[in-house]
Design an enzyme around this catalytic site. Structure first.
Site, short mmCIF file in Angstrom:
data_model
loop_
_atom_site.label_atom_id
_atom_site.label_comp_id
_atom_site.label_asym_id
_atom_site.label_seq_id
_atom_site.Cartn_x
_atom_site.Cartn_y
_atom_site.Cartn_z
N LYS A 240 3.30 50.03 -119.46
CA LYS A 240 3.99 49.31 -118.38
C LYS A 240 4.24 50.23 -117.20
O LYS A 240 4.38 51.45 -117.36
CB LYS A 240 5.36 48.80 -118.89
CG LYS A 240 5.33 47.76 -119.96
CD LYS A 240 6.76 47.44 -120.39
CE LYS A 240 6.81 46.40 -121.50
NZ LYS A 240 6.43 45.06 -121.03
N ARG A 314 4.32 39.32 -130.37
CA ARG A 314 3.74 38.22 -131.15
C ARG A 314 3.04 38.72 -132.40
O ARG A 314 2.92 37.98 -133.38
CB ARG A 314 2.79 37.41 -130.26
CG ARG A 314 1.55 38.15 -129.81
CD ARG A 314 0.90 37.51 -128.60
NE ARG A 314 1.72 37.64 -127.40
CZ ARG A 314 1.43 37.10 -126.23
NH1 ARG A 314 0.29 36.43 -126.07
NH2 ARG A 314 2.23 37.26 -125.20
#
Length: 460
Positions: A240, A314
């Site tokens: 990120k 996920r």
């Protein structure tokens, strides 16, 4: 036992006159002349969210006037009286006039006084509220304490709350309520077939783990909660930008919400067989980090191509959901700070939820509004399943640049097939600015509404 900011009674409590702009003149007309004159001099008109400290003839505090939203206001906030617990001088107060929703006003009073004091002590004051008639003080206390404990978890930086810290919090909760507890750590995850949890967390100095809490009668309706416990998310090798990492301590907000709901359920002794599953990891970077293009095996047996290592939540949820599904539970609820796309679609205050159970969807929408814990249903739009196609594996973990929250939910749906009902909440877990009852910082979203729903479904 009542929360320290609540009192069963107090003959010396000071009145709070709740009014809107239409009802204020009548209420003001019944106040002593000195108080009326002071309010007029302050040009107090009971505009929503404003307050006025009213003196008696000797200059002491007589009481407080507070402005409410008009009954027909489109954006009426039942938490508005929660502003007062952080504004008023120390003392004990009572609602002299009735709040539109006395239970929510009382809860907001307590929630609004929350502060995160672990690293910086603040000058504390005790501003108590006499419990309004008809309000279940024990239930308000139960909810407020569960929310405060989970806010603390979200606010705590990863230096003091890694995957092991999440486990410690869950274990403490299990011990308090007499729940069974186990944790599968490190390479034991591979031995017990949780390969994606292991892959995401193996690069961290703190080993990944699956936390498993069970409570309640074995023959009761089975309710399983799954919470995303990413203690910190660098994004992995798809790292990120620095600005995006600043709030990543909150990436375990799903686990905090699951623990808060579990605390409420067990505290109320709801007649359910509760299971809480928290995959707890740190998505870090080292020589053994999982890579873009890797193909992972999952507990479900599906193979997953990694399109982006920053879509790690996920992956760990998928293994936990597959385990939950093996018991054929009546209801599976997962909470996860899963996608930025959810915030683009609905903003930070309105988390989306996904379910194909129409009855459950209606109950969730209703309870969210009823308890001021709002959510909004988005579709599990199955034509978008093709966005998750992989040339080499059963599924890709990313679905392209559009409909990111929907495709994330669709990915998770592939790992739940036997449960009678499943709902996924894509939460933000943070208040970007202070609002009544909701101080800036870590927040618990969707847990209160699910507690209200489960109480109505299963009673006590």
């Amino acid at each position: 036992m009542l929360h320290p900011l609540l009192a069963a009674s107090d003959s010396a409590s000071l009145p709070i006159w709740l009014a809107d702009e239409k009802t204020w003149p009548e209420i003001a007309g019944k106040l002593p002349a000195q108080a009326q004159a002071f309010a007029k001099a302050q040009t107090f008109e009971a505009k929503a969210g404003t307050h006025c400290l009213l003196p008696d003839g000797d200059g002491n505090l007589l009481g407080v006037a507070f402005g409410l939203d008009a009954p027909d206001a489109k954006r009426a906030d039942p938490f508005l009286p929660g502003k007062l617990s952080s504004l008023l001088p120390e003392g004990t107060y009572r609602f002299e006039t009735t709040a539109p929703d006395p239970t929510l006003a009382t809860l907001a009073w307590v929630l609004g006084a929350y502060s995160f004091d672990r690293y910086r002590k603040r000058s504390g004051k005790t501003v108590r509220l006499v419990l309004p008639a008809g309000v279940d003080g024990e239930d308000v206390t139960r909810i407020a304490e569960a929310v405060a404990a989970s806010r603390d978890l979200v606010n705590t930086p990863t230096s003091d709350l890694g995957p092991d810290g999440i486990e410690a919090a869950a274990r403490k909760l299990a011990d308090r309520h007499g729940a069974a507890f186990r944790s599968i750590v490190g390479d034991d995850l591979l031995a017990q077939n949780f390969p994606m949890i292991h892959a995401v967390g193996r690069a961290s100095a703190t080993p990944p783990r699956l936390i498993d809490l069970t409570w309640g009668r074995a023959d009761a309706p089975r309710v399983t909660l799954v919470g995303k416990g990413v203690a910190f998310d660098t994004g992995g090798l798809d790292i990120k930008p620095a600005a995006s990492m600043l709030m990543m301590r909150k990436d375990m907000g799903g686990s905090a919400a699951a623990l808060a709901l579990a605390d409420m359920i067990m505290g109320a002794k709801l007649p359910v067989r509760l299971r809480v599953l928290i995959p707890a990891v740190e998505n870090s970077i080292s020589a053994n980090a999982f890579r873009p293009g890797d193909i992972l095996h999952s507990r479900k047996g599906l193979t997953v191509e990694i399109g982006n290592t920053d879509a790690e939540g996920r992956l760990i949820l998928a293994d936990a959901l597959a385990l939950a599904d093996e018991e054929n539970p009546d209801l599976v609820v997962d909470f996860a700070t899963l996608t930025g796309a959810a915030r683009v679609a609905l903003g930070p205050e309105l988390p989306p939820f996904y379910t194909e159970d129409e009855t459950l969807a209606a109950e969730i929408a209703r309870e969210g509004l009823a308890v001021n814990d709002p959510v909004w249903r988005l579709p599990l739009w199955h034509p978008y399943q093709s966005l998750l196609d992989s040339k080499y594996a059963d599924v890709n973990n990313t679905g392209g640049p559009m409909a990111g929250s929907v495709t994330a939910a669709l990915f998770l749906s592939r790992f739940v097939s036997a449960a009678r009902a499943w709902v996924h909440f894509d939460i933000f877990a943070w208040n970007s600015a202070t609002r009544p009852g909701r101080p800036e910082g870590g927040e618990v979203q969707a847990a209160r509404l699910m507690y209200s729903l489960l109480k109505k479904r299963y009673g006590s």
